[in-house]
Design a protein around this motif. Sequence first.
Motif, PDB file in Angstrom:
ATOM      1  N   LYS A   1       0.830  -1.203   0.000  1.00 14.53           N
ATOM      2  CA  LYS A   1       0.000   0.000   0.000  1.00 14.53           C
ATOM      3  C   LYS A   1       0.864   1.253   0.000  1.00 14.53           C
ATOM      4  N   ILE A   2       1.962   1.218   0.774  1.00 14.80           N
ATOM      5  CA  ILE A   2       2.864   2.371   0.815  1.00 14.80           C
ATOM      6  C   ILE A   2       3.481   2.604  -0.561  1.00 14.80           C
ATOM      7  N   LYS A   3       3.890   1.523  -1.212  1.00 14.28           N
ATOM      8  CA  LYS A   3       4.489   1.651  -2.546  1.00 14.28           C
ATOM      9  C   LYS A   3       3.479   2.201  -3.557  1.00 14.28           C
ATOM     10  N   MET A   4       2.238   1.708  -3.493  1.00  9.51           N
ATOM     11  CA  MET A   4       1.210   2.204  -4.396  1.00  9.51           C
ATOM     12  C   MET A   4       0.966   3.691  -4.171  1.00  9.51           C
ATOM     13  N   HIS A   5       0.995   4.112  -2.893  1.00  8.41           N
ATOM     14  CA  HIS A   5       0.786   5.533  -2.585  1.00  8.41           C
ATOM     15  C   HIS A   5       1.920   6.378  -3.158  1.00  8.41           C
ATOM     16  N   MET A   6       3.168   5.920  -2.997  1.00  6.28           N
ATOM     17  CA  MET A   6       4.309   6.670  -3.510  1.00  6.28           C
ATOM     18  C   MET A   6       4.277   6.744  -5.039  1.00  6.28           C
ATOM     19  N   ASP A   7       3.884   5.651  -5.678  1.00  7.84           N
ATOM     20  CA  ASP A   7       3.765   5.654  -7.142  1.00  7.84           C
ATOM     21  C   ASP A   7       2.689   6.638  -7.593  1.00  7.84           C
ATOM     22  N   TRP A   8       1.605   6.707  -6.832  1.00 10.19           N
ATOM     23  CA  TRP A   8       0.526   7.627  -7.181  1.00 10.19           C
ATOM     24  C   TRP A   8       0.973   9.077  -7.003  1.00 10.19           C
ATOM     25  N   VAL A   9       1.701   9.356  -5.920  1.00 11.35           N
ATOM     26  CA  VAL A   9       2.228  10.711  -5.699  1.00 11.35           C
ATOM     27  C   VAL A   9       3.144  11.116  -6.844  1.00 11.35           C
ATOM     28  N   ARG A  10       4.009  10.202  -7.262  1.00 10.10           N
ATOM     29  CA  ARG A  10       4.921  10.485  -8.382  1.00 10.10           C
ATOM     30  C   ARG A  10       4.115  10.759  -9.672  1.00 10.10           C
ATOM     31  N   TYR A  11       3.044  10.022  -9.849  1.00  9.17           N
ATOM     32  CA  TYR A  11       2.239  10.170 -11.066  1.00  9.17           C
ATOM     33  C   TYR A  11       1.539  11.531 -11.112  1.00  9.17           C
ATOM     34  N   ILE A  12       0.878  11.911 -10.006  1.00 10.02           N
ATOM     35  CA  ILE A  12       0.127  13.175 -10.013  1.00 10.02           C
ATOM     36  C   ILE A  12       1.052  14.385 -10.023  1.00 10.02           C
ATOM     37  N   GLN A  13       2.291  14.202  -9.589  1.00  9.11           N
ATOM     38  CA  GLN A  13       3.261  15.295  -9.643  1.00  9.11           C
ATOM     39  C   GLN A  13       3.886  15.425 -11.027  1.00  9.11           C
ATOM     40  N   CYS A  14       3.582  14.483 -11.910  1.00  2.61           N
ATOM     41  CA  CYS A  14       4.156  14.469 -13.264  1.00  2.61           C
ATOM     42  C   CYS A  14       5.675  14.523 -13.206  1.00  2.61           C
ATOM     43  N   SER A  15       6.250  13.751 -12.313  1.00  5.05           N
ATOM     44  CA  SER A  15       7.696  13.762 -12.127  1.00  5.05           C
ATOM     45  C   SER A  15       8.409  13.238 -13.366  1.00  5.05           C
ATOM     46  N   THR A  16       9.448  13.955 -13.790  1.00 10.73           N
ATOM     47  CA  THR A  16      10.249  13.521 -14.935  1.00 10.73           C
ATOM     48  C   THR A  16      11.428  12.662 -14.511  1.00 10.73           C
ATOM     49  N   LEU A  17      11.605  12.491 -13.200  1.00  9.92           N
ATOM     50  CA  LEU A  17      12.724  11.694 -12.703  1.00  9.92           C
ATOM     51  C   LEU A  17      12.427  10.205 -12.864  1.00  9.92           C
ATOM     52  N   PRO A  18      13.444   9.408 -13.111  1.00 10.12           N
ATOM     53  CA  PRO A  18      13.223   7.960 -13.242  1.00 10.12           C
ATOM     54  C   PRO A  18      12.945   7.328 -11.887  1.00 10.12           C
ATOM     55  N   ASP A  19      12.337   6.175 -11.915  1.00 13.67           N
ATOM     56  CA  ASP A  19      12.101   5.414 -10.684  1.00 13.67           C
ATOM     57  C   ASP A  19      13.423   4.784 -10.242  1.00 13.67           C
TER      58      ASP A  19
END
Length: 552
Positions: free
Chosen positions: A4-22
């Motif tokens: 769940k924590i990982k899914m939340h972090m992935d979602w935060v990265r998505y909505i921020q439109c981050s250009t940084l790689p995972d």
Amino acid sequence: MKGKIKMHMDWVRYIQCSTLPDPKNERDMNAYLSLLSATPVIKENSVSLELLHEQIPTLESLCTELEVYLSETIDERNAKEEGRAIPHLLSLRKLLMEKWDSLSNHILQHIDQFPREPNENFQMTISLPNHSFGIWANLTRNPRFKMIEFNEINISASLPKPLVLANAAIRVLFQTSPTAAFPFEAQSEGIHLSVVGGVMHLDLLELPELPKQLDSWTIRQLLSPTGQLKKLSYPFKKLEAEAAEEEAESPTSAWPTQVIFTLPRGLRIGQRATVCYWAEDFKCWANDEIRDIEIDPDNGIVKFRSIHFKPTAVVQPTYGEFPLNDWSLLSKNSNEAILTLNGNITTIQVEIRDGHCRLMPMDDLEWNFESWFTPSLLLRRLSHIGIHFRGPSSMKEVDFDMIMKNPQAEEHVLSGLSMCCPAFSFQRQPNSRHLASSKIAVNFRSFETAVEAAATGDEAPWSTLIYDANYKVGEEVHKIAFVAQTTVEQPDVTNETRFNTEEGSKIYASLHQLLRAQLKHPFSTAKIEAASPLFVETVGQLLSATRVLCFS
């Protein structure tokens, strides 16, 4: 929970439109590093620093993300992923330096395009978050010029006699991010040292001839076929004629330069702190030919004289807090506990919850006490400001003598303490350090005992448990745990301490079984069962990282 924590972090990265790689995706990381490495930091025939202001913060942000991921792999003991994260973080730090090298080379090659006062030496400063950059070029060769002052970034350096007339430039780059010292953490055998505050990169550079104008052409000298920055060694060698007179070639008399700079606020600088340079050939911090060191802990001002134009930093022993004078683990409820660590210099309290922990407020420390970290990341961030509580991995890194505990014994005890801490308090047993390597002793008392004692106004007594990973019964070796029975004649715990079968004491195959057997009331057992697996894991990770059982 972790999913769940990982899914939340992935979602935060998505909505921020981050250009940084995972950071967890090796293919994305390699592609991103290759792309950014090929991107220039400044355009040809340009003085605009727009690209620099974009790339440096981006690289630092990615370094921070990688540090978080690396700390997670360390806590989870995932050697495979840790082995992937370390090279990537080293590559990022190297790329950061290459960006500054590329900029420095461009400035020196195109020095005529940057503004400067007529008939004066060239000087330029750049200030970015966690980066203070200054470069000075000796264009006038004026023997009266004695001091370089980069006032905008609070750095200055004196000019020794050999440099006053030299065709050279001096560059300073002070990096203060939490990962700035990461390339210097892997050190050769000896007392391990940690950087406090940041790394000062001092470089002596060869200065190309000033560009010449011929009609519509501009002729610029290239010092390197590849266009790379050319660094000079110092002290300079004597001329051959002078060397022949002395029958040997040797460095000139040591003409050190005095460097003055200011550390970030909020650091803990101990009495053993000093200034060292990085000896790349030996992979260690060294202090030969560094003298007149002055460190003002209150104002953060550092002064020293050195002949080394190399990475330099304020360092202090990584394990100066060890061996710990005391430690205790107190549970506040089923999923919250307080770990107190009393070191040789500092005492800290860490609040532990599901998956993360934080430093509890200290009156004399500037710190964001609301920030939560994973155990290893918290200890890394504390080390950056001078509070070192990450435990040694071996006796080769420390300057004190102790009996290293059996890794299996340490692991089993940590597991038992973390699983049962909701119903117990634990603290250091002073004599544990004197026991055989297979034995670990810990003081404990249950909350039942504490409540009963409080009802009568008395202080609850502490009992001592002993775990032995090498208990022999005949020719067979067993792992056992028992409550130590002491006597008036022998009040201290020793290697001869045994359990008292006459009074009904029992031996157990694990610490977890022993502790649960001490509980009388169902609500105590319920507190243990109510603890989340993530909380139990976090307690174990923090106890393991601080090595409280081995070095206290």
